[in-house]
Write an enzyme that holds these catalytic residues in place. Structure first.
Site, PDB file in Angstrom:
ATOM      1  N   LYS A  74       0.834  -1.210   0.000  1.00  0.00           N
ATOM      2  CA  LYS A  74       0.000   0.000   0.000  1.00  0.00           C
ATOM      3  C   LYS A  74       0.865   1.256   0.000  1.00  0.00           C
ATOM      4  CE  LYS A  74      -1.875   1.765   3.676  1.00  0.00           C
ATOM      5  NZ  LYS A  74      -2.673   2.000   4.900  1.00  0.00           N
ATOM      6  N   ASP A 133      -6.543   1.048   1.148  1.00  0.00           N
ATOM      7  CA  ASP A 133      -6.594   1.188   2.601  1.00  0.00           C
ATOM      8  C   ASP A 133      -7.962   0.706   3.076  1.00  0.00           C
ATOM      9  OD1 ASP A 133      -8.390   3.175   1.923  1.00  0.00           O
ATOM     10  OD2 ASP A 133      -7.442   4.729   3.153  1.00  0.00           O
TER      11      ASP A 133
END
Length: 228
Positions: A129, A147
């Site tokens: 991420k 997320d």
């Protein structure tokens, strides 16, 4: 990140309509972390794990004045970094990671943030991420950083159902029209943060509610949901 209940995926036509609408509302969406260069962006994203962007921005204002480069961050030392970020959750571990990744950037990358996923993910505290955020924002690559907000929106709407963040990411890469890929994760994160909220999505003011598979839609405040 818990897996969400499986819903039927939206069509490509609906996905295109959703991103067309997002583009109409905000053609150039921006992330909410403050940074001044590629290095400070990387550090801010590392610090943002399990923390709010507002909290990170408050802590990094002084940190980035003192240490805007890997060399300056190393010179500050782990304790010095801790002093600046102690209002952020897990600050001790994050300080160690920031110090260590700064040293690695100096030793292996000439003090520069690499434009390479594998090299980024090899840094302490950097996962997929974080790498996706840096590649997208700084290097303008059409990556999608999943997320908790984006994971929820992808599943709840039917835009990109998946049991894991990676499944949602891959589904979005297929669903999002190429011309919208660069900004896709910003639109979805902001949508999840401010409208498609975890506990009570604000469906009555959602610009894509006509395409969303979430049911029953949340009614405006003071109004009951229609009987089913």
């Amino acid at each position: 990140m818990a897996a969400a209940k499986k819903v039927k995926a939206l069509s490509r036509a609906d996905a295109e309509a959703i991103f067309t609408r997002f583009h109409e509302i905000e053609p150039e969406p921006k992330g909410e972390l403050d940074y001044i260069n590629a290095f400070t962006l990387l550090v801010a994203v590392v610090l943002s794990a399990q923390a709010t962007d507002a909290g990170v921005n408050k802590a990094t204002k002084r940190l980035f004045e003192l240490a805007p480069t890997p060399a300056a961050m190393v010179a500050l030392g782990v304790e010095g970094i801790e002093q600046q970020i102690k209002t952020i959750g897990l600050f001790r571990g994050k300080a160690k990671n920031v110090h260590a990744l700064s040293q690695i950037l100096i030793d292996r990358h000439g003090g520069e943030v690499p434009e390479d996923r594998e090299a980024l993910e090899a840094l302490p505290g950097v996962g997929r991420k974080t790498a996706n955020v840096v590649l997208n924002i700084w290097f303008k690559q059409p990556t999608i950083a999943v997320d908790t907000h984006l994971f929820r929106v992808g599943n709840r709407t039917g835009l990109a159902p998946g049991k894991t963040p990676l499944e949602v990411e891959k589904a979005l890469q297929k669903q999002v029209p190429a011309r919208f890929l660069l900004h896709a994760h910003h639109w979805l994160i902001l949508h999840g943060r401010y409208i498609c909220k975890a506990r009570k999505p604000e469906c009555w003011r959602c610009p894509i509610s006509q395409y969303c598979r979430f049911e029953p839609k949340t009614p405006p405040p003071g109004r009951s949901a229609p009987a089913r």
